[in-house]
Write a protein that holds these residues in place. Sequence first.
Motif, PDB file in Angstrom:
ATOM      1  N   PHE A 106       2.093  43.195   3.491  1.00 32.04           N
ATOM      2  CA  PHE A 106       3.038  43.806   4.407  1.00 32.04           C
ATOM      3  C   PHE A 106       2.346  44.199   5.709  1.00 32.04           C
ATOM      4  O   PHE A 106       1.204  44.677   5.697  1.00 32.04           O
ATOM      5  CB  PHE A 106       3.678  45.041   3.771  1.00 32.04           C
ATOM      6  N   PRO A 107       3.036  44.004   6.829  1.00 28.83           N
ATOM      7  CA  PRO A 107       2.453  44.431   8.107  1.00 28.83           C
ATOM      8  C   PRO A 107       2.452  45.947   8.211  1.00 28.83           C
ATOM      9  O   PRO A 107       3.064  46.650   7.407  1.00 28.83           O
ATOM     10  CB  PRO A 107       3.407  43.810   9.133  1.00 28.83           C
ATOM     11  N   THR A 108       1.776  46.460   9.218  1.00 27.65           N
ATOM     12  CA  THR A 108       1.800  47.891   9.473  1.00 27.65           C
ATOM     13  C   THR A 108       3.179  48.297  10.000  1.00 27.65           C
ATOM     14  O   THR A 108       3.949  47.463  10.490  1.00 27.65           O
ATOM     15  CB  THR A 108       0.756  48.295  10.511  1.00 27.65           C
ATOM     16  N   LYS A 109       3.472  49.588   9.907  1.00 26.01           N
ATOM     17  CA  LYS A 109       4.718  50.102  10.472  1.00 26.01           C
ATOM     18  C   LYS A 109       4.813  49.751  11.952  1.00 26.01           C
ATOM     19  O   LYS A 109       5.864  49.311  12.443  1.00 26.01           O
ATOM     20  CB  LYS A 109       4.791  51.617  10.308  1.00 26.01           C
ATOM     21  N   GLN A 153       7.483  46.874  16.245  1.00 24.36           N
ATOM     22  CA  GLN A 153       7.483  46.107  17.490  1.00 24.36           C
ATOM     23  C   GLN A 153       8.210  44.782  17.332  1.00 24.36           C
ATOM     24  O   GLN A 153       8.919  44.326  18.239  1.00 24.36           O
ATOM     25  CB  GLN A 153       6.038  45.855  17.959  1.00 24.36           C
ATOM     26  N   THR A 154       8.081  44.167  16.160  1.00 23.16           N
ATOM     27  CA  THR A 154       8.799  42.922  15.897  1.00 23.16           C
ATOM     28  C   THR A 154      10.301  43.157  15.948  1.00 23.16           C
ATOM     29  O   THR A 154      11.054  42.396  16.575  1.00 23.16           O
ATOM     30  CB  THR A 154       8.408  42.350  14.531  1.00 23.16           C
ATOM     31  N   LEU A 155      10.769  44.211  15.284  1.00 23.57           N
ATOM     32  CA  LEU A 155      12.197  44.531  15.305  1.00 23.57           C
ATOM     33  C   LEU A 155      12.670  44.810  16.718  1.00 23.57           C
ATOM     34  O   LEU A 155      13.755  44.359  17.133  1.00 23.57           O
ATOM     35  CB  LEU A 155      12.472  45.741  14.413  1.00 23.57           C
ATOM     36  N   ARG A 156      11.908  45.521  17.478  1.00 26.46           N
ATOM     37  CA  ARG A 156      12.300  45.827  18.853  1.00 26.46           C
ATOM     38  C   ARG A 156      12.422  44.556  19.682  1.00 26.46           C
ATOM     39  O   ARG A 156      13.316  44.446  20.525  1.00 26.46           O
ATOM     40  CB  ARG A 156      11.285  46.789  19.484  1.00 26.46           C
ATOM     41  N   SER A 157      11.543  43.598  19.419  1.00 27.02           N
ATOM     42  CA  SER A 157      11.622  42.327  20.163  1.00 27.02           C
ATOM     43  C   SER A 157      12.885  41.550  19.826  1.00 27.02           C
ATOM     44  O   SER A 157      13.312  40.692  20.598  1.00 27.02           O
ATOM     45  CB  SER A 157      10.385  41.472  19.869  1.00 27.02           C
ATOM     46  N   TRP A 158      13.487  41.856  18.684  1.00 21.87           N
ATOM     47  CA  TRP A 158      14.761  41.228  18.309  1.00 21.87           C
ATOM     48  C   TRP A 158      15.955  42.014  18.844  1.00 21.87           C
ATOM     49  O   TRP A 158      17.105  41.656  18.581  1.00 21.87           O
ATOM     50  CB  TRP A 158      14.881  41.137  16.784  1.00 21.87           C
ATOM     51  N   GLY A 159      15.693  43.100  19.561  1.00 23.82           N
ATOM     52  CA  GLY A 159      16.763  43.911  20.111  1.00 23.82           C
ATOM     53  C   GLY A 159      17.323  44.941  19.165  1.00 23.82           C
ATOM     54  O   GLY A 159      18.448  45.418  19.351  1.00 23.82           O
ATOM     55  N   LEU A 170      11.567  49.337   2.901  1.00 24.73           N
ATOM     56  CA  LEU A 170      10.202  49.847   2.753  1.00 24.73           C
ATOM     57  C   LEU A 170       9.839  50.788   3.893  1.00 24.73           C
ATOM     58  O   LEU A 170       9.202  51.821   3.681  1.00 24.73           O
ATOM     59  CB  LEU A 170       9.218  48.669   2.700  1.00 24.73           C
ATOM     60  N   PHE A 171      10.280  50.426   5.105  1.00 20.68           N
ATOM     61  CA  PHE A 171       9.913  51.210   6.283  1.00 20.68           C
ATOM     62  C   PHE A 171      11.033  52.138   6.769  1.00 20.68           C
ATOM     63  O   PHE A 171      11.008  52.594   7.907  1.00 20.68           O
ATOM     64  CB  PHE A 171       9.455  50.280   7.408  1.00 20.68           C
TER      65      PHE A 171
END
Length: 313
Positions: free
Chosen positions: A88-91, A96-102, A129-130
């Motif tokens: 799993f990636p870090t929080k 940041q990935t989610l934010r890049s998806w808007g 998870l997060f």
Amino acid sequence: MTLFLKRISSVVLLLSLIMLSPAWAEGRDFLVDADWLTEQKESNKDLVILEVRYHPHRYHTVGHIEGAVQVQRFTDLGDNLAKPIMRFPTKEKFEQTLRSWGVNNDSTLVMYDDSSTALVSRLYGMLELFGYDMSKVKILDGGTIGWTGFNELTKEPTPAPKEGNVTLKEANPQLMVEWMDIYADVVANRKDNIVLVDARPADMYTGATIRHAVQGGHIPGAINIVSLDGVEGQSQTWRSAEELEAMYKDIPKDKTVYLYCHDGFRMSLGWLQLKSLGYKDIRFMNGGWPAWDGAMTLPIVQGDKPYDDDFSL
């Protein structure tokens, strides 16, 4: 009893039966159909549609639902620099990935794939998870097949969304285990409140086929329940609650369940299936089979039984 009271009584009985029926009790309100998504596309300004394809280039060559943002299943859903990469990636990285998806904190997320919901189950599990608000997260049952039965895909690129502001929480430790936990709880101490599930195909579990791995076989103590068996192959829609109950009948609901697979997708589907059936303590193995297999010195069992002779005593 008057005719009116008889009718009222009949309606109450019918509603009671509906509420007790498997369709009502499946615990799968996260599954939506194409009609639901069509309505949301027209009415919900906070909607974010996410596509996770097995072959990501098909987002461009085959097409996607209009407005869908591409999710690249390996680079976006794992720790790219870890070994294995599907830890799993870090929080911070996932945020940041989610934010890049808007994605914002109040976004409604609808996700779909072309892989029997196994790929989006990983994304769904990571959101839980997060600490994302899971009441706002839905999965399109049937994926691309469910959509294209009555709708078209587009090859027009979705414009880059405005960066979101979603804020996540630290990973919930009650949803995740490391290989050391499994070694201690299942292999060494044989804790009777733990059930270890290998969600991969049977031939990988037995070791008859070695694919995406160095060695064949399974972790000692693991039982094999193939999560993809819980989805209709042709329609890629979920099987009934009764069928899922039958799949997982050997696991009491008061047990803690650890799940693993090769890359985090099949185990996530198994996790979501168990969650829909009312299991309360279900945990992902961080890194999955590659974390165990890649160590090279950890014990492995081959064959169709959880334990071999070395572990049977």
